[in-house]
Design an enzyme around this catalytic site. Structure first.
Site, mmCIF file in Angstrom:
data_model
loop_
_atom_site.group_PDB
_atom_site.id
_atom_site.type_symbol
_atom_site.label_atom_id
_atom_site.label_comp_id
_atom_site.label_asym_id
_atom_site.label_seq_id
_atom_site.Cartn_x
_atom_site.Cartn_y
_atom_site.Cartn_z
ATOM 1 N N SER A 156 0.901 -1.199 -0.016
ATOM 2 C CA SER A 156 -0.044 -0.142 -0.023
ATOM 3 C C SER A 156 0.918 1.185 -0.120
ATOM 4 O O SER A 156 1.651 1.366 0.846
ATOM 5 C CB SER A 156 -0.794 -0.157 1.265
ATOM 6 O OG SER A 156 -1.154 1.186 1.607
ATOM 7 N N HIS A 207 -1.605 -1.449 -3.721
ATOM 8 C CA HIS A 207 -3.150 -0.869 -3.129
ATOM 9 C C HIS A 207 -2.867 0.304 -2.981
ATOM 10 O O HIS A 207 -2.046 1.086 -2.386
ATOM 11 C CB HIS A 207 -2.981 -1.877 -1.925
ATOM 12 C CG HIS A 207 -4.267 -1.559 -0.856
ATOM 13 N ND1 HIS A 207 -5.320 -2.181 -1.166
ATOM 14 C CD2 HIS A 207 -4.420 -0.571 0.118
ATOM 15 C CE1 HIS A 207 -6.276 -1.915 -0.212
ATOM 16 N NE2 HIS A 207 -5.861 -1.032 0.318
ATOM 17 N N ASP A 209 -5.125 3.662 -1.588
ATOM 18 C CA ASP A 209 -6.209 3.800 -0.569
ATOM 19 C C ASP A 209 -6.811 5.316 -0.870
ATOM 20 O O ASP A 209 -6.169 6.417 -0.879
ATOM 21 C CB ASP A 209 -5.519 3.999 0.825
ATOM 22 C CG ASP A 209 -5.197 2.635 1.327
ATOM 23 O OD1 ASP A 209 -6.213 1.910 1.563
ATOM 24 O OD2 ASP A 209 -4.035 2.396 1.523
ATOM 25 N N MET A 231 -9.375 8.239 0.164
ATOM 26 C CA MET A 231 -10.112 8.576 1.542
ATOM 27 C C MET A 231 -10.751 10.044 1.169
ATOM 28 O O MET A 231 -9.913 10.696 0.598
ATOM 29 C CB MET A 231 -9.284 8.789 2.720
ATOM 30 C CG MET A 231 -8.267 7.355 2.922
ATOM 31 S SD MET A 231 -7.221 7.443 4.604
ATOM 32 C CE MET A 231 -6.471 5.983 4.151
ATOM 33 N N HIS A 240 -8.823 0.953 -3.090
ATOM 34 C CA HIS A 240 -9.748 0.735 -1.953
ATOM 35 C C HIS A 240 -10.384 2.122 -1.681
ATOM 36 O O HIS A 240 -9.726 3.020 -1.223
ATOM 37 C CB HIS A 240 -8.832 0.244 -0.675
ATOM 38 C CG HIS A 240 -9.426 0.304 0.780
ATOM 39 N ND1 HIS A 240 -8.777 0.070 1.707
ATOM 40 C CD2 HIS A 240 -10.868 0.093 0.884
ATOM 41 C CE1 HIS A 240 -9.653 0.075 2.752
ATOM 42 N NE2 HIS A 240 -10.657 0.100 2.514
ATOM 43 N N MET A 251 -12.520 4.329 0.523
ATOM 44 C CA MET A 251 -13.155 4.607 1.767
ATOM 45 C C MET A 251 -13.608 6.057 1.497
ATOM 46 O O MET A 251 -13.099 6.872 1.984
ATOM 47 C CB MET A 251 -11.924 4.869 2.911
ATOM 48 C CG MET A 251 -11.384 3.365 3.336
ATOM 49 S SD MET A 251 -9.634 3.489 3.764
ATOM 50 C CE MET A 251 -8.581 3.601 2.511
ATOM 51 N N MET A 311 -10.792 -5.456 7.080
ATOM 52 C CA MET A 311 -9.823 -4.402 7.766
ATOM 53 C C MET A 311 -9.395 -4.935 8.812
ATOM 54 O O MET A 311 -10.191 -5.293 9.936
ATOM 55 C CB MET A 311 -10.728 -3.166 7.911
ATOM 56 C CG MET A 311 -10.964 -2.353 6.656
ATOM 57 S SD MET A 311 -9.674 -1.868 5.649
ATOM 58 C CE MET A 311 -8.457 -1.144 6.702
ATOM 59 N N ASP A 365 -5.973 -5.887 5.492
ATOM 60 C CA ASP A 365 -5.443 -4.603 5.403
ATOM 61 C C ASP A 365 -5.159 -4.040 6.769
ATOM 62 O O ASP A 365 -6.313 -3.698 7.307
ATOM 63 C CB ASP A 365 -6.460 -3.709 4.392
ATOM 64 C CG ASP A 365 -5.849 -2.377 4.094
ATOM 65 O OD1 ASP A 365 -4.791 -1.916 4.426
ATOM 66 O OD2 ASP A 365 -6.545 -1.565 3.577
#
Ligand code: DX5
Ligand code: ZN
Length: 223
Positions: free
Chosen positions: A7, A32, A34, A36, A65, A67, A136, A174
């Site tokens: 990540s 990966h 992320d 957000m 991913h 979020m 998670m 993760d």
């Protein structure tokens, strides 16, 4: 075969492509990413433009991913940007079935993410639409947190449930994965590891990834 997706959240953002190349050359199985939005989690990262730019510079599988509070707003944008896999959280997905199919219609693999406190049974009615499950193992929002110990049991329960359903959907985890708990997590039944600080906060991320890969080789338990 155990897979490792570094990540980039814990990498140096000002030299992101160097970090990506280091883990690509060391044999990462995917990257990966992320996303957000400052609402679903109290933090912000980056958007589709960075993903599109990475897509031009790496052949690695890109695992996005999300979020975010409203996944429907972002699925198309990240699919267009070149994501290969896209995962969405079950907690805020009011139309989970619709959203998983929206990902798959674009030819991408669709994952469902569960936070540590979210029960596994939320997967029951959508399981046939799911390409991978992301558990998670920290509360989402930051890299470098401690693995939540009760997640060992959760991984095992999910593995047993999937087996009972005759399903071989990969389990991705993760958060808080380090060389110290890696082998125990393999024994729990994890198929795909997302690792951020455990790789990028070490002096030689490429070497660290190679070390994880060596630990994942079948055989005797290694130090
Ligand atoms: C946390 C992110 C993770 C993060 C994991 O919200 O979803 O992908 O990068 O970081 P580590 O491996 O440092 O716990
Ligand atoms: Zn993540």
């Amino acid at each position: 075969m155990i897979k490792i997706f570094p990540s980039i959240l814990s990498a140096d953002f000002s030299r992101i492509i160097d970090a990506v190349k280091q883990v690509e050359e060391a044999g990462a199985d995917g990257l990966h990413l992320d996303i957000m939005d400052g609402h679903f989690v109290p933090n912000l990262t980056f958007g589709p433009d960075l993903v599109a730019s990475l897509r031009e510079k790496t052949n690695l599988l890109l695992d996005v991913h999300l979020m975010v509070e409203n996944a429907q707003l972002f699925i198309e944008l990240f699919a267009e940007a070149g994501a290969d896999w896209i995962s969405i959280h079950a907690e805020r997905a009011f139309h989970l079935n619709y959203e998983l199919n929206a990902i798959k219609k674009r030819g991408k693999k669709a994952g469902v993410v569960l936070n540590p406190a979210t029960p596994i049974h939320l997967l029951t009615e959508v399981i046939t639409e799911v390409d991978y499950i992301l558990l998670m193992t920290v509360n989402p929002g930051w890299g470098g947190q401690e693995f939540i110990p009760s997640c060992h049991q959760k991984i095992r329960r999910l593995k047993t449930w999937l087996k009972g359903q005759n399903l071989s959907i990969p389990i991705q985890i993760d958060g808080g994965v380090k060389t110290e708990n890696f082998q125990e997590l393999i024994e729990d039944g994890v198929d795909i590891f997302v690792i951020g600080s455990g790789i990028f906060n070490t002096p030689e991320p490429g070497q660290t990834l190679l070390h994880f890969k060596e630990l994942a080789l079948p055989g005797e338990k290694k130090q």
